[in-house]
Design an enzyme around this catalytic site. Structure first.
Site, PDB file in Angstrom:
ATOM      1  N   ASP A  42     -14.676   1.859   2.807  1.00  0.00           N
ATOM      2  CA  ASP A  42     -13.684   1.647   3.857  1.00  0.00           C
ATOM      3  C   ASP A  42     -14.385   0.982   5.038  1.00  0.00           C
ATOM      4  O   ASP A  42     -15.504   1.336   5.388  1.00  0.00           O
ATOM      5  CB  ASP A  42     -13.102   2.998   4.292  1.00  0.00           C
ATOM      6  CG  ASP A  42     -11.593   2.961   4.433  1.00  0.00           C
ATOM      7  OD1 ASP A  42     -11.112   2.139   5.246  1.00  0.00           O
ATOM      8  OD2 ASP A  42     -10.903   3.739   3.762  1.00  0.00           O
TER       9      ASP A  42
ATOM     10  N   ASP B 101      -9.497  -1.477   6.967  1.00  0.00           N
ATOM     11  CA  ASP B 101      -8.530  -0.661   7.680  1.00  0.00           C
ATOM     12  C   ASP B 101      -7.765  -1.481   8.735  1.00  0.00           C
ATOM     13  O   ASP B 101      -8.389  -2.186   9.531  1.00  0.00           O
ATOM     14  CB  ASP B 101      -9.301   0.469   8.370  1.00  0.00           C
ATOM     15  CG  ASP B 101      -8.405   1.556   8.915  1.00  0.00           C
ATOM     16  OD1 ASP B 101      -7.773   2.261   8.126  1.00  0.00           O
ATOM     17  OD2 ASP B 101      -8.343   1.701  10.154  1.00  0.00           O
TER      18      ASP B 101
ATOM     19  N   GLU C 279      -5.864  -3.796   4.557  1.00  0.00           N
ATOM     20  CA  GLU C 279      -4.680  -3.005   4.860  1.00  0.00           C
ATOM     21  C   GLU C 279      -3.921  -3.801   5.919  1.00  0.00           C
ATOM     22  O   GLU C 279      -4.155  -3.671   7.110  1.00  0.00           O
ATOM     23  CB  GLU C 279      -5.046  -1.615   5.384  1.00  0.00           C
ATOM     24  CG  GLU C 279      -3.813  -0.728   5.532  1.00  0.00           C
ATOM     25  CD  GLU C 279      -4.022   0.454   6.475  1.00  0.00           C
ATOM     26  OE1 GLU C 279      -3.282   1.434   6.368  1.00  0.00           O
ATOM     27  OE2 GLU C 279      -4.902   0.390   7.347  1.00  0.00           O
TER      28      GLU C 279
ATOM     29  N   HIS D 221      -4.054   8.174   1.149  1.00  0.00           N
ATOM     30  CA  HIS D 221      -4.246   9.338   2.029  1.00  0.00           C
ATOM     31  C   HIS D 221      -3.285   9.331   3.220  1.00  0.00           C
ATOM     32  O   HIS D 221      -3.330  10.242   4.029  1.00  0.00           O
ATOM     33  CB  HIS D 221      -5.689   9.344   2.518  1.00  0.00           C
ATOM     34  CG  HIS D 221      -5.985   8.121   3.342  1.00  0.00           C
ATOM     35  ND1 HIS D 221      -6.013   6.848   2.797  1.00  0.00           N
ATOM     36  CD2 HIS D 221      -6.195   7.971   4.653  1.00  0.00           C
ATOM     37  CE1 HIS D 221      -6.240   5.978   3.754  1.00  0.00           C
ATOM     38  NE2 HIS D 221      -6.364   6.616   4.889  1.00  0.00           N
ATOM     39  N   ASP D 222      -2.464   8.300   3.333  1.00  0.00           N
ATOM     40  CA  ASP D 222      -1.481   8.233   4.429  1.00  0.00           C
ATOM     41  C   ASP D 222      -0.054   8.471   3.935  1.00  0.00           C
ATOM     42  O   ASP D 222       0.875   8.502   4.741  1.00  0.00           O
ATOM     43  CB  ASP D 222      -1.508   6.848   5.093  1.00  0.00           C
ATOM     44  CG  ASP D 222      -2.830   6.544   5.762  1.00  0.00           C
ATOM     45  OD1 ASP D 222      -3.500   7.497   6.212  1.00  0.00           O
ATOM     46  OD2 ASP D 222      -3.193   5.355   5.820  1.00  0.00           O
TER      47      ASP D 222
HETATM   48  C1  GLC Z   1      -5.277   3.314   8.503  1.00  0.00           C
HETATM   49  C2  GLC Z   1      -5.788   4.522   7.758  1.00  0.00           C
HETATM   50  C3  GLC Z   1      -5.282   5.747   8.440  1.00  0.00           C
HETATM   51  C4  GLC Z   1      -5.798   5.765   9.853  1.00  0.00           C
HETATM   52  C5  GLC Z   1      -5.471   4.467  10.594  1.00  0.00           C
HETATM   53  C6  GLC Z   1      -6.323   4.325  11.812  1.00  0.00           C
HETATM   54  O1  GLC Z   1      -3.912   3.191   8.438  1.00  0.00           O
HETATM   55  O2  GLC Z   1      -5.436   4.443   6.417  1.00  0.00           O
HETATM   56  O3  GLC Z   1      -5.628   6.924   7.761  1.00  0.00           O
HETATM   57  O4  GLC Z   1      -5.236   6.837  10.556  1.00  0.00           O
HETATM   58  O5  GLC Z   1      -5.718   3.331   9.818  1.00  0.00           O
HETATM   59  O6  GLC Z   1      -7.649   4.069  11.463  1.00  0.00           O
END
Ligand code: GLC
Ligand code: CA
Length: 547
Positions: free
Chosen positions: A100, A201, A256, A324-325
């Site tokens: 990540d 991320d 992401e 995980h979200d």
């Molecule tokens: C992404 C991650 C999430 C996190 C956010 C801020 O969306 O997947 O878990 O809270 O970024 O880093």
């Protein structure tokens, strides 16, 4: 002979959330040695690459997404030696490792921010986004993901800093060249260690709209992704990053890309000079409304429209709906009404998604059909997003609404420990776990699923293998079938005269299979397929080609 696909198109990914995967030393927290002890399982399942959620030193305001030191392993997770061992053991099994990369923001405890906030004259001041207030209030009206305002005031220097997430996660200033240089250096050191790439991320937020203009018209804080997503400068940063870090390496990056649309997607994956893959969230927005917490029911025709649009929009998709979200997919788009329906719908959902054109990303526990957890009290929650939501909802008298949202969509559902067996704490830890274990672990666990050839787990394994050996599923074109069917989601994948048809019944009543789509069964979640699909039935068939 077909040219080889790049490894990140051919392989199936598995996402590990290390805090909840396996504890090895009895402190209730998953760790790297724990992951190491489960690699044979991943290999058995047929996983070809792992995405490991953040393992870097962090005060865990946002569970590792607030990084204090990018080049140190979080103490709770182990040491750099443990990490290096994990990497080499993965590689020995021919499994790639993708890390990540969280560089939109750091932790407020990162030395850069500690320095930055200490004085307006600090060399590090400009590493973050500091602004004067407007009439004693925030510099603009932006809301953050996790807090009403995206700005926090720092009395010591009488300015505000920007954070798109929690106030413990200040946004880095990507305009600053030194920041970028530090990030590239850090990435290169991880790549030199041998990691195979990055999951980036919230990468679409790196560049903010020049001048940080308001998002609304003066009526309060407003969440305005158009002010911090897909800004023109984003492309400069991503191109620079690729040049500086990936040239000459066989690695991959998946972004992401929050708020990407079918129109903007090719601006980052179109020419291969920015990202290799992207995560889009339109499927995840299907059961939300104004916010993700305004829950609405699953709608097959909207689901179908989104899939079809994305399959057409870009050459290669990521195939995911668990991470995980996100809540657990079987609780979300499937059924947990009975054990039978849980099993059937979990298999059906996997069939619907992972045979589309793209790269599958399976989230830990999904392969045994783990479900949402029965949270009833705030003390059971750990996630800053849910906790902040409740705090805010209490202030505005919307607590019941917030709880409904958390029950359906809270991020803690996917963060309860992996259910390995029926012993105490699901075999995850010998101590008290950092977050509750889902009480259904005695029925739903890996050990039990491994013993049952009809389990969801065995089905996932068969599905991964089928995709891996079937050219039409790996390379074929996608065509949506039965676009108006009330129960069935259906598509065809075609490659060099080979046609594979995927048929999935999203309903709890039987459905007839149209005669033209019947063929030789390659995989199904029902015993026999006699022209009909059972409730939540799925079948993959090879059509005898007409030519
Ligand atoms: C992404 C991650 C999430 C996190 C956010 C801020 O969306 O997947 O878990 O809270 O970024 O880093
Ligand atoms: Ca531990």
């Amino acid at each position: 002979m077909n040219a080889n696909l790049p490894w990140w198109k051919e392989r199936t990914f598995y996402q590990i959330y290390p805090r909840s995967f396996q504890d090895s030393n009895g402190d209730g927290i998953g760790d790297l040695r724990g992951v190491l002890s489960r690699l044979d399982y991943l290999q058995w399942l047929g996983v070809g690459a792992v995405w490991l959620c953040p393992v870097y030193d962090s005060p865990n305001a946002d569970m590792g997404y607030d990084i204090r030191d990018y080049e140190k392993i979080m103490e709770e997770f182990g040491s750099m030696e443990d990490f290096e061992l994990l990497l080499s053991e993965l590689h020995r099994r021919d499994i790639k490792l993708v890390m990540d990369l969280v560089v939109n923001h750091t932790s407020e405890e990162h030395p850069w921010f500690v320095e930055s906030r200490s004085s307006r004259d600090s060399h590090y001041r400009d590493y973050y986004i500091w602004r004067d207030g407007r009439d004693g209030r925030e510099p603009n009206d932006w809301a953050s993901y996790f807090t009403p305002s995206a700005w926090t005031y720092a009395p010591a220097t009488e300015q505000w800093y920007l954070h798109l997430f929690s106030e413990q996660q200040p946004d880095l200033n990507w305009e600053n060249e030194e920041v970028r240089e530090h990030v590239y250096g850090m990435m290169n050191r991880w790549l030199d260690k041998g990691v195979d790439g990055f999951r980036m991320d919230v990468i679409s937020h790196l560049a903010k709209a020049p001048g940080l203009p308001d998002g609304g018209n003066g009526s309060g804080y407003i969440f305005c992704p158009e002010r911090f997503s897909f800004q023109p400068r984003l492309h400069d940063y991503l191109r620079e990053m690729r040049r500086r870090c990936f040239t000459g390496r066989d690695c991959m990056c998946v972004g992401e890309t929050a708020f990407v649309t079918t129109e903007t997607a090719n601006s980052v994956v179109g020419d291969g000079q920015e990202l290799d893959l992207l995560f889009q969230f339109e499927l995840m927005d299907l059961d939300g409304a104004e916010t993700k917490w305004d829950v609405r029911p699953f709608d097959l025709s909207r689901f179908r429209t989104v899939i079809d649009a994305w399959q057409k929009a870009i050459d290669w998709n990521t195939l995911f709906w668990g991470n995980h979200d996100q809540p657990r997919i079987v609780s979300r788009f499937g059924s947990t009404a009975t054990e039978e329906e849980r099993t059937a719908s979990a298999k059906m959902l996997a069939t619907a998604l992972y045979l589309l054109r793209g790269t599958p990303f399976i989230y830990q526990g999904e392969e045994i059909g783990m479900t949402n957890a029965p949270f009833t009290e705030e003390s059971q929650l750990r996630d800053v997003e849910s906790l902040n939501l409740l705090k805010e909802a209490r202030r505005t008298g919307r607590e019941a609404w917030a709880w409904r949202g958390i029950e359906a969509k809270g991020r803690d559902h996917s963060r309860t420990p992996m259910q390995w067996d029926g012993t105490a704490n699901a075999g995850f830890t010998s101590a008290e776990s950092w977050i509750m274990v889902n009480p259904n672990y005695r029925e739903i666990n890996v050990e039990r699923a491994k013993r049952d050839p009809d389990s969801i787990l065995h089905y996932y394994r068969a599905l991964i293998a089928l995709r891996g050996r079937t050219e039409a599923l790996l390379r074929g074109d996608f065509t949506l079938l039965l676009p108006d069917h009330p129960q069935l989601f259906a598509y065809r994948r075609s490659w060099e005269g080979q046609d594979v048809v995927v048929l999935c019944n999203f309903s709890s009543t039987p459905a007839e299979i149209p005669a033209a789509l019947r063929g030789r069964v390659l995989l199904s979640n029902q015993g026999t397929v006699d022209g009909a699909l059972e409730p939540y039935g799925a079948v993959v068939t090879a059509l005898v080609s007409k030519g």
